[in-house]
Write an enzyme that holds these catalytic residues in place. Structure first.
Site: not given
Length: 217
Positions: A66, A71, A124-125, A166-167, A170
């Site tokens: 995702g 991000q 997480c990226l 999670h997304e 963000h």
């Protein structure tokens, strides 16, 4: 703002980036801590489509399952998800991980379905090098628009529900660490640590690190 308009910013970001992953913003950048703007015609359709395509390339290259627009430094309520779920049967069953096709989520919002929560490790990226256990709703109802502006109203369960949460977090200025059990925080740069907590559930980690989470016993 560091740019004259959102359109100019996205045009600059995508300039010369065809088929190339975009830089991922790391924790500490204010764009990750501000609620994103609803997508409401700020970008021309062609530019929005290019942005979505670039997000997909970036997600695959990371690799991740995702990616939210903040991000990559774009403060819009836009995310993409995709998960081949190429994991062992043990992990698939324990984590409720099932393949998810590529999806575009425009202005997503979710609500829990039922009260059950499950604690599992996440990464997480935008927070490279670490993972931590997070309690999430096991099932959620997602409402959004897709990339063609069609309404999405769908329930997700297990790992796909975790990705959605999670997304969406963000887009609200929330990182997974805000919800994590910090005693579980572990480095992913140590092969020993990765092997130690590469369990289907955080049960062993919870015993040895001294924390409890829903679904971890």
């Amino acid at each position: 703002m560091p740019f004259t308009s959102l359109t100019d910013h996205v045009e600059s970001l995508l300039a010369g980036a065809a088929e190339q992953p975009l830089p991922i913003v790391a924790a500490g950048d204010p764009v990750l801590r501000r609620p994103a703007e609803s997508v409401d015609g700020q970008l021309p359709d062609e530019l929005l489509a290019r942005l979505i395509a670039a997000m997909r390339v970036t997600m695959h290259a990371a690799p991740g399952v995702g990616l939210a627009a903040p991000q990559i430094g774009v403060p819009l309520r836009l995310a993409v998800i995709e998960d081949a779920a190429a994991v062992s049967e043990e992990l698939r069953v324990a984590r409720g991980r099932t393949p998810q096709p590529f999806r575009v989520l425009v202005n997503p919002a979710f609500e829990p379905v039922g009260e059950r929560q499950v604690g599992l490790y996440e990464g997480c990226l935008s927070v490279p090098g670490y993972q931590a256990a997070v309690a999430r709703h096991e099932r959620v109802r997602l409402r959004a628009l897709d990339g063609q502006g069609r309404a999405v109203d769908e329930e997700f369960t297990g790992w796909p529900a975790r990705i959605v949460q999670h997304e969406t977090d963000h887009l609200n200025g929330t990182l997974y660490l805000d919800r994590a059990e910090m005693r579980s925080l572990s480095s992913t740069q140590s092969s020993v640590t990765v092997r130690r907590w590469a369990q289907p559930t955080p049960q062993l980690a919870s015993q040895e690190l001294g924390f409890t989470l829903p679904g971890s016993d």
